[in-house]
Design an enzyme around this catalytic site. Structure first.
Site, mmCIF file in Angstrom:
data_model
loop_
_atom_site.group_PDB
_atom_site.id
_atom_site.type_symbol
_atom_site.label_atom_id
_atom_site.label_comp_id
_atom_site.label_asym_id
_atom_site.label_seq_id
_atom_site.Cartn_x
_atom_site.Cartn_y
_atom_site.Cartn_z
ATOM 1 C CE LYS A 268 -3.097 2.508 3.774
ATOM 2 N NZ LYS A 268 -3.593 2.012 4.394
HETATM 3 C C1 5RP Z 1 -2.995 3.822 9.246
HETATM 4 C C2 5RP Z 1 -3.243 3.141 7.536
HETATM 5 C C3 5RP Z 1 -4.737 3.544 7.136
HETATM 6 O O1 5RP Z 1 -5.305 2.330 6.962
HETATM 7 C C4 5RP Z 1 -4.265 4.016 5.350
HETATM 8 O O2 5RP Z 1 -3.633 5.361 6.188
HETATM 9 C C5 5RP Z 1 -5.378 3.964 5.036
HETATM 10 O O3 5RP Z 1 -6.381 5.052 5.501
HETATM 11 P P1 5RP Z 1 -6.537 6.604 4.908
HETATM 12 O O4 5RP Z 1 -6.977 6.444 3.366
HETATM 13 O O5 5RP Z 1 -7.458 7.665 6.132
HETATM 14 O O6 5RP Z 1 -5.458 7.120 4.180
HETATM 15 O O7 5RP Z 1 -2.542 2.416 7.325
HETATM 16 O O8 5RP Z 1 -1.369 3.782 8.773
#
Ligand code: 5RP
Length: 294
Positions: free
Chosen positions: A203
């Site tokens: 991610k």
């Molecule tokens: C926190 C994360 C969150 O899941 C991530 O940031 C996703 O959420 P957003 O779309 O609100 O950024 O990994 O560390």
């Protein structure tokens, strides 16, 4: 002894039909074992090749985030529209009914809060616990360039080793410090490093410039985080451009659960991610669904 009186004598072996061998649909995942592939196929839709992960794990380092104060009331109604729910074991056990069959991506790192250095994390969930909770993947934060860079990388490699033993994929989440430059060069480094060291998917954040170079040199699927809340149409454009430039979906939190109409927004995001709907059409859908609800 089995009763064989009615056993049929005539059998059809289809000797003229070659056995089909399906090639696995997900980037870089063909050599994985069956259990791992099966879990990934529950996260990623095999028709579109993509996923809409609903991320609600923010509380593990920042407490009751706006929109997540009441997971039972605000998040559970969104779950039928998500491919996957990403959350902590605490929220899973206390608020998510076990009858829910949406695949779980479990937040498996922790140990720091917004009051201190965020990169100072460790693995915070054992592999037995992940198996017990029947999760489809484990997520770990990786802080490239931050104070505890090495520790966070080793957290990831240990999780990959444990997950590989039992067929549970690891999602590496590339965390970017407040003062760090968010450009393609940084994200190419962070995502490639995670993939080289064994993460099954990654991610990262979407960037306007050269995002396609990030996805193209990362050998495993990339999903994008949503980031801070932005107007709905802009979030849909971001998701659309990310898919266009090679991402395999979103792991979106605030831009869904902080939306004026979260249920409409998650459906609009799914239209972009799975049906490649244009942002304008998806925004029309968002408005239509929001109006039906009022
Ligand atoms: C926190 C994360 C969150 O899941 C991530 O940031 C996703 O959420 P957003 O779309 O609100 O950024 O990994 O560390």
């Amino acid at each position: 002894m089995a009763d064989t009186d009615d056993a049929q004598e005539v059998k059809e072996f289809h000797t003229d039909v070659k056995q089909q061998t399906e090639s696995y649909f997900l980037k870089g995942s063909n050599s994985l074992d069956w259990g791992m592939k099966n879990r990934l196929a529950r996260i990623f839709n095999s028709r579109s090749g993509n996923t809409v992960m609903l991320a609600v794990d923010h509380g593990y380092f920042q407490g009751p985030t706006t929109g997540l104060e009441r997971i039972d009331l605000n998040i559970m109604p969104l779950v039928p529209y998500a491919d996957t729910l990403m959350l902590t074991r605490g929220i899973l056990r206390s608020l998510v009914p076990p009858s829910m069959t949406t695949p779980i991506v479990l937040r498996a790192s922790g140990g720091s809060s917004i009051l201190k250095e965020l990169s100072n994390e460790e693995i915070a969930v054992g592999i037995e616990e992940s198996i017990r909770l029947n999760v489809c993947a484990m997520a770990v934060q990786v802080f490239i360039g931050a104070e505890y860079e090495k520790q966070s990388i080793i957290n990831m490699t240990r999780l990959v080793d444990m997950g590989n033993r039992y067929g549970i994929p690891t999602l590496a989440v590339t965390a970017v410090g407040k003062d760090m430059v968010r450009d393609a060069r940084y994200f190419r480094l962070a995502t490639r490093l995670c993939a080289e060291l064994g993460a099954h998917y990654i991610k990262t954040y979407y960037i306007e410039e050269d995002f396609e170079t990030v996805t193209s040199c990362c050998p495993v699927p990339i999903v994008i985080a949503g980031g801070k809340k932005i107007p709905e149409l802009d979030a849909l454009k971001m998701a659309h451009n990310a898919i266009l430039k090679g991402a395999n979906g979103v792991d979106m939190g605030r831009n869904i659960f902080q939306s004026e109409s979260p249920t409409s927004m998650i459906q609009a995001v799914a239209a972009v991610v799975h049906d490649r709907e244009t942002p304008d059409k998806a925004f029309e859908l968002y408005n239509e669904l929001s109006n039906q609800r009022t």
